[in-house]
Design an enzyme around this catalytic site. Structure first.
Site, PDB file in Angstrom:
ATOM      1  N   LYS A 147       4.129  -2.104  -8.676  1.00 24.87           N
ATOM      2  CA  LYS A 147       5.528  -2.033  -8.251  1.00 24.87           C
ATOM      3  C   LYS A 147       6.064  -0.627  -8.552  1.00 24.87           C
ATOM      4  O   LYS A 147       5.514   0.073  -9.416  1.00 24.87           O
ATOM      5  CB  LYS A 147       6.346  -3.123  -8.960  1.00 24.87           C
ATOM      6  CG  LYS A 147       6.318  -3.036 -10.498  1.00 24.87           C
ATOM      7  CD  LYS A 147       7.233  -1.971 -11.027  1.00 24.87           C
ATOM      8  CE  LYS A 147       7.010  -1.608 -12.446  1.00 24.87           C
ATOM      9  NZ  LYS A 147       7.688  -0.370 -12.868  1.00 24.87           N
ATOM     10  N   ARG A 166       8.511   9.288 -14.059  1.00 27.52           N
ATOM     11  CA  ARG A 166       9.598   8.375 -13.697  1.00 27.52           C
ATOM     12  C   ARG A 166      10.942   9.067 -13.548  1.00 27.52           C
ATOM     13  O   ARG A 166      11.893   8.476 -13.012  1.00 27.52           O
ATOM     14  CB  ARG A 166       9.695   7.253 -14.734  1.00 27.52           C
ATOM     15  CG  ARG A 166       8.622   6.206 -14.555  1.00 27.52           C
ATOM     16  CD  ARG A 166       8.551   5.242 -15.717  1.00 27.52           C
ATOM     17  NE  ARG A 166       7.831   5.826 -16.848  1.00 27.52           N
ATOM     18  CZ  ARG A 166       7.395   5.131 -17.888  1.00 27.52           C
ATOM     19  NH1 ARG A 166       7.649   3.817 -17.948  1.00 27.52           N
ATOM     20  NH2 ARG A 166       6.743   5.703 -18.873  1.00 27.52           N
TER      21      ARG A 166
END
Length: 394
Positions: free
Chosen positions: A122, A192
């Site tokens: 994901k 991220r």
């Protein structure tokens, strides 16, 4: 807190995997891994040790030395210095893709075109447009493609969903899902935080949307009523935190769902990291308030409390094996990833899995993420261009 949960999972799965090695079957699925990301050990390598139908055959990195080191560390037979080399290997049946978010769609497409089944980390893709294109290709190729929402495969999730579906406590009125990580736990150099790799708190902590949709049994919301992002100081396009209110039409009723993701959660009193804030969801129905503590990693520890508004009594449940979908399959020490792997192998071999994340659900998931980003003013994430060489951290 999410980082601590992952680290604990790495340790527990290493210990359980080492003590539960099983012989491999002659028709074992041979899986290759695209990237040398830290998540690989907990998400696939250690769970595969206790599954006779899985062999981890190869790993690939854009840095051959890094791939060789990783392969040696985890006793993987082959290492490749490019992702293409692994995809061209005829002995590989499927691939696990744990590359940065913005690269998911591109390499999943290349894997499908190479005839490989795909277990895809994901978030599914960078945005919904890319998701639709990827799903269409998987259908055309008649190959298995699934988004790795591992938590959904655990008996605890199924048990709570079954409780809600009975209607015993009436229809759902509202939900609130939260996921945070203490300030400083994720270094600012981490992928991220990078817009070019489709970074951001909502992308990384997309579990808050996944859990909301799963327990509601819903696709995309009717609307995103509000969405407020807290951008990083390094890049105003990247959300350090995101909070939003989603409105769903459920059987002719409006359900209001709040979500909150935060990759830089301020310490309590400015000093104490909020390590107690595990990924959790509160669900209020007509007759009860239900709280699922640590839905993301329930194999480590979780509880489900049900406060009955009619009686004023609160009961607590825990579910580590069995349940309405797994029955007699599974062990109390299986992680969410081990349950996920069991289902993936079943699906590839044409058997009915105990649970599955459908392609339609993954499209709806990305549609919802896009809606929140657009409402917040940041705009949806974009795929990483194929000619961009990301930092060698994944």
């Amino acid at each position: 807190m999410a980082m601590l949960l992952q680290m604990t999972t790495f340790l527990t799965q290493y210990l359980y995997g080492a003590n539960n090695n099983v012989p491999k079957q002659s028709d074992a699925l041979r899986i290759g891994i695209l990237s040398t990301a830290m998540i690989n050990s907990a998400a696939l390598i250690n769970p595969a040790k206790s599954h006779g139908g899985v062999i981890i055959s190869a790993v690939a990195s854009r840095n051959f030395d890094k791939a060789k080191k990783f392969a040696k560390q985890y006793d993987i037979p082959k290492a490749y210095g490019s992702y293409e080399e692994l995809l061209n290997e005829p002995g590989i049946d499927a691939v696990y893709i744990s590359l940065p978010n913005g690269m998911h769609g591109t390499w999943a497409k290349k894997a499908l075109n190479a005839g490989k089944h795909v277990l895809l980390e994901k978030p599914f893709t960078a945005n919904a447009d890319e998701a639709r294109s990827l799903v269409q290709l998987a259908i055309e190729k008649k190959l298995i493609l699934v988004e790795a929402f591992h938590w959904q495969f655990h008996p605890a999730a199924h048990s709570l969903k079954a409780i809600l579906d009975t209607g015993k406590y009436g229809p759902i009125i509202r939900t609130y899902a939260r996921m945070t990580t203490p300030k400083g736990s994720i270094p600012r150099s981490d992928i991220r935080w990078q817009f070019g790799l489709a970074g951001g708190s909502l992308m990384d902590m997309t579990y808050v949307i996944s859990s909301t949709r799963y327990f509601l049994g819903a696709g995309t919301p009717r609307e995103v009523a509000e969405a407020k992002a807290r951008p990083t100081s390094q890049d105003p396009r990247v959300d350090e935190a995101m909070e939003a209110t989603l409105r769903y039409d459920i059987d002719g009723r409006m359900v209001e769902s709040k979500i909150y993701s935060d990759m830089w959660r301020a310490n309590a009193l400015g000093v104490v990291p909020r390590i107690w804030e595990t990924p959790s969801i509160e669900i209020e129905t007509e007759h009860a308030v239900i709280y699922f503590y640590n839905f993301m990693m329930p194999h480590l520890y979780h509880y489900i409390t049900i406060h009955d508004k009619r009686t004023g009594k609160t009961t607590t449940e825990k579910h580590y094996s069995g349940g309405p979908q797994w029955g007699n399959r599974g062990e109390t020490w299986w992680s969410t990833y081990r349950y996920q792997l069991e289902a993936f192998v079943d699906m590839v071999h044409g058997r009915e899995p105990a649970h599955w994340v459908t392609l339609d659900s993954s499209i709806a998931q990305m549609d919802t993420i896009d809606m929140v980003y657009e409402k917040s003013g940041l705009g949806k994430r974009l795929p990483t261009p194929d000619d961009v060489d990301p930092p060698r951290v994944a």
